[in-house]
Design an enzyme around this catalytic site. Sequence first.
Site, mmCIF file in Angstrom:
data_model
loop_
_atom_site.group_PDB
_atom_site.id
_atom_site.type_symbol
_atom_site.label_atom_id
_atom_site.label_comp_id
_atom_site.label_asym_id
_atom_site.label_seq_id
_atom_site.Cartn_x
_atom_site.Cartn_y
_atom_site.Cartn_z
ATOM 1 N N ASP A 219 -39.540 2.856 -1.329
ATOM 2 C CA ASP A 219 -40.403 1.670 -1.944
ATOM 3 C C ASP A 219 -39.260 1.013 -2.749
ATOM 4 O OD1 ASP A 219 -42.441 -0.047 -2.554
ATOM 5 O OD2 ASP A 219 -43.539 1.568 -3.570
ATOM 6 N N ARG A 287 -52.956 0.789 7.519
ATOM 7 C CA ARG A 287 -53.521 0.651 6.363
ATOM 8 C C ARG A 287 -54.977 0.119 6.745
ATOM 9 N NH1 ARG A 287 -51.531 -0.553 1.491
ATOM 10 N NH2 ARG A 287 -53.781 -0.695 0.999
#
Length: 300
Positions: A219, A287
């Site tokens: 990330d 998602r």
Amino acid sequence: MNLISIADLTPEEILEVLDRADEMKARRNDPSRGEVLAAKSIAAIFEKPSTRTRVSLEVAMTELGGHALYLSSDDLQLGRGETVADTARVLSRYVHAIAARVYHHATVEELARYAAVPVINLLSDLEHPCQILADMMTMRERFGRLEGLKVAWVGDGNNVCNSTILAAALMGMEMVVASPPGFGPNGKILDQADRLGGGTVVVTDPVKAVCGADVVETDTWVSMGDEAEADRRKVAFQRYQVNSDLIRHAADEAIVLHCLPAHRGCEITDDVMDGPRSAILDQSENRLHSVKAVLERLMV
């Protein structure tokens, strides 16, 4: 029921959510899929900007027949001093659920404490449960299972890392985190994972973490709220770039994940992000399907 932490779900419930997400993905264009949230609304509070979280939530509500109200701090009296508790109480009289993307985990906890409707954590500084559900969905698509997978996290021990640690403990995955000293995962999260029966190994050597890994995840090095530390972080994390040299230590069929947005050339290189090992776009798409399954579970 709320979803504040991924640990709010049992392993069995996680599998049920993932199974439903798979079904919703497969039937997305089927006109007979039904609108299970018809005439229902969700208040979506965003203290932080978003691409994937906002779009996936709004599209999910629309496809399920409901409506999402995007509410920034400027749109609410929260920005002028109204308490979280009062906001939760009032919104509960209007909507069927509240979702919140916030700076402080205590905010979403307080919303859940005072709301009379389900509350969903869309991201806090401690956890990101909706993201890890999409990540696990992507892992299952590629490997057909979760149990026994080795997941290597390389970089900042942030909110997504914390949720991944808890998910690994719940689902029987092996978890290794490689972070610079002082930037590792939350100690309370590590203790919680131990209590759940799945300890996480924390190292400083990214090669050691990635060796034999099925999933390599990273990330940004500078999350929203950490901008004042940007220069110091970029120096500290230089050894932790996910690049082709690092990936060659992973398993032959390993995949790479990144929750996005990515700072190309910092935490991940173009050749890895756009290469054959990358499952990042599938992860991003998931998602939508995973949050649809969450919304249905909490709001029907």
